[in-house]
Design a protein around this motif. Structure first.
Motif, short mmCIF file in Angstrom:
data_model
loop_
_atom_site.label_atom_id
_atom_site.label_comp_id
_atom_site.label_asym_id
_atom_site.label_seq_id
_atom_site.Cartn_x
_atom_site.Cartn_y
_atom_site.Cartn_z
N ALA A 153 0.83 -1.20 0.00
CA ALA A 153 0.00 0.00 0.00
C ALA A 153 0.87 1.26 0.00
O ALA A 153 0.54 2.24 -0.67
N CYS A 154 1.98 1.23 0.74
CA CYS A 154 2.89 2.40 0.77
C CYS A 154 3.49 2.64 -0.60
O CYS A 154 3.54 3.79 -1.08
N VAL A 155 3.97 1.60 -1.23
CA VAL A 155 4.58 1.73 -2.55
C VAL A 155 3.55 2.22 -3.56
O VAL A 155 3.83 3.09 -4.40
N GLU A 156 2.33 1.67 -3.50
CA GLU A 156 1.27 2.09 -4.41
C GLU A 156 0.92 3.57 -4.21
O GLU A 156 0.74 4.30 -5.18
N ALA A 157 0.82 4.00 -2.96
CA ALA A 157 0.47 5.39 -2.68
C ALA A 157 1.55 6.34 -3.18
O ALA A 157 1.26 7.39 -3.77
N ARG A 158 2.81 5.98 -2.97
CA ARG A 158 3.91 6.82 -3.44
C ARG A 158 3.96 6.84 -4.96
O ARG A 158 4.25 7.88 -5.57
N LYS A 169 1.44 6.44 -7.08
CA LYS A 169 0.35 7.26 -7.59
C LYS A 169 0.67 8.75 -7.46
O LYS A 169 0.36 9.55 -8.35
N ALA A 170 1.29 9.11 -6.33
CA ALA A 170 1.67 10.51 -6.15
C ALA A 170 2.76 10.91 -7.14
O ALA A 170 2.81 12.04 -7.62
N PHE A 171 3.63 9.95 -7.46
CA PHE A 171 4.73 10.21 -8.38
C PHE A 171 4.24 10.47 -9.79
O PHE A 171 4.83 11.24 -10.55
N THR A 172 3.14 9.81 -10.15
CA THR A 172 2.63 9.93 -11.51
C THR A 172 1.57 11.03 -11.66
O THR A 172 1.13 11.32 -12.77
N SER A 173 1.16 11.64 -10.55
CA SER A 173 0.08 12.64 -10.61
C SER A 173 0.46 13.94 -11.32
O SER A 173 -0.30 14.43 -12.14
N PRO A 174 1.61 14.55 -11.01
CA PRO A 174 1.92 15.84 -11.65
C PRO A 174 2.08 15.71 -13.16
O PRO A 174 2.63 14.72 -13.66
N ARG A 175 1.62 16.70 -13.88
CA ARG A 175 1.79 16.72 -15.33
C ARG A 175 3.17 17.27 -15.67
O ARG A 175 3.56 18.33 -15.19
N ALA A 224 6.70 6.13 -15.29
CA ALA A 224 6.82 6.77 -13.98
C ALA A 224 6.59 5.78 -12.85
O ALA A 224 7.26 5.82 -11.81
N GLU A 225 5.63 4.87 -13.02
CA GLU A 225 5.39 3.84 -12.02
C GLU A 225 6.59 2.92 -11.86
O GLU A 225 6.94 2.52 -10.75
N ALA A 226 7.23 2.61 -12.98
CA ALA A 226 8.43 1.75 -12.92
C ALA A 226 9.54 2.44 -12.12
O ALA A 226 10.25 1.78 -11.36
N VAL A 227 9.68 3.75 -12.30
CA VAL A 227 10.69 4.50 -11.55
C VAL A 227 10.39 4.42 -10.05
O VAL A 227 11.26 4.11 -9.24
N ARG A 237 5.78 2.57 12.10
CA ARG A 237 7.20 2.55 11.71
C ARG A 237 7.34 2.34 10.20
O ARG A 237 8.21 2.94 9.57
N LEU A 238 6.51 1.48 9.63
CA LEU A 238 6.56 1.27 8.19
C LEU A 238 6.17 2.54 7.44
O LEU A 238 6.83 2.93 6.47
N CYS A 239 5.10 3.17 7.87
CA CYS A 239 4.66 4.41 7.22
C CYS A 239 5.70 5.51 7.39
O CYS A 239 5.87 6.34 6.49
N MET A 240 6.41 5.52 8.51
CA MET A 240 7.45 6.51 8.75
C MET A 240 8.58 6.38 7.73
O MET A 240 9.04 7.38 7.17
N VAL A 241 9.01 5.15 7.48
CA VAL A 241 10.10 4.93 6.54
C VAL A 241 9.71 5.34 5.12
O VAL A 241 10.50 5.94 4.39
N PHE A 242 8.48 5.05 4.73
CA PHE A 242 8.02 5.39 3.39
C PHE A 242 7.52 6.83 3.27
O PHE A 242 7.20 7.29 2.18
N ASP A 243 7.44 7.53 4.41
CA ASP A 243 6.97 8.91 4.43
C ASP A 243 5.55 9.01 3.86
O ASP A 243 5.23 9.91 3.08
N VAL A 244 4.71 8.07 4.27
CA VAL A 244 3.31 8.05 3.86
C VAL A 244 2.44 8.12 5.12
O VAL A 244 2.57 7.24 5.99
N PRO A 245 1.57 9.11 5.26
CA PRO A 245 0.70 9.18 6.44
C PRO A 245 -0.19 7.94 6.53
O PRO A 245 -0.75 7.51 5.52
#
Length: 263
Positions: free
Chosen positions: A7-12, A14-20, A59-62, A236-244
């Motif tokens: 879920a953390c990787v997926e959230a990050r 999606k955020a990575f691919t959002s900006p145009r 972008a998702e691959a990155v 702790r997992l969310c802290m490492v991935f910087d995902v609330p």
């Protein structure tokens, strides 16, 4: 195999691919103007025929590669004029670096089974997370939190074992007399069939006569407090991935939510 890491990787991602992605040119007055149809923008939006045309796949691959392996590689395909016209993501687990003189890269090796392909440094796009211990290996969030991931997986296995083993992790059924191995196996099988999870009666009531006694050896789910342990692992997992935690709708985040993020 860990739901929260996924879920953390997926959230990050999606955020990575959002900006145009836009390309701008600085004007004489110091302001910037967007340049439509710039080759770089076209390349990133459609890096290869394997992409869907909006650049999200690349972008998702990155994002996934950097979060799981700590480094991203892509092979550059050039035109006859030497311009980069395609970018193909490479599996980071199959890539290795051949160091050159002066702490530089001599070339990259892609190994897939018995096949080895040598790639020039200028033909490889690399995005590497900073790793204080290695010049060539990136440091991924997954690698940093492996201990917590293992603890979280262990608790999940513990809960599964709890419900798969008659509502307790382990115990001893004491019977009077001497039993053969065949009799022992039969009693154990009967107990599991009567109180096991597969029959949906893991919390049923057991009735034993004077010839049998059940002794619990393991702790139940309240010792130690599984709720606190689960919350610690998740935070702790969310802290490492910087995902609330709330972004993931994880257990540790929901009790503290005002649900304002849904409006």
């Amino acid at each position: 195999h860990n739901e929260l890491v996924f879920a953390c990787v997926e959230a990050r991602t999606k955020a990575f691919t959002s900006p145009r992605l836009i390309v701008q040119q600085r004007k004489s007055d110091g302001t910037y103007a967007e340049m439509d149809g710039h080759p770089l923008q076209m390349l990133m939006n459609w890096p290869s025929d394997d992409d869907d045309g909006d650049g999200d796949g690349f972008a998702e691959a990155v994002g996934v590669s950097c979060d799981t392996a700590g480094v991203f590689y892509a092979e550059k395909v050039r035109s006859s004029a030497g311009a980069v016209v395609e970018l193909h993501p490479l599996n980071p687990t199959k890539m290795s670096v051949v160091p050159g003189a002066g702490n530089t890269v001599a070339n990259y090796l892609f190994k897939d089974g018995n096949k080895t392909i040598s790639l020039k440094p200028e033909d490889v796009l690399v995005r590497r997370n900073t790793n204080p211990k290695s010049r060539w290996l990136g440091l991924s969030p997954v690698a940093v939190c492996l201990g917590t991931v293992d603890a979280d997986n262990a608790q999940t296995d513990y809960v599964r074992a709890f419900f798969n083993n008659a509502g307790v992790p382990s115990g001893v059924l004491k019977v009077k007399g001497t039993y053969t191995q065949e009799q022992t196996d039969a009693v154990r099988s009967k107990w599991r069939e009567r109180f096991g999870r597969n029959w949906g009666k893991q919390h049923d009531v057991a009735i034993l006569d004077d010839n049998a006694e059940y002794l619990q050896l393991g702790s139940d789910l309240n010792k130690p407090d599984s709720e606190i342990m689960r919350a610690i692992s998740e935070s702790r997992l969310c802290m490492v991935f910087d995902v609330p935690p709330l972004v993931l709708s994880s257990y540790v985040g929901l009790p503290r939510s005002t649900y304002s993020h849904l409006t």
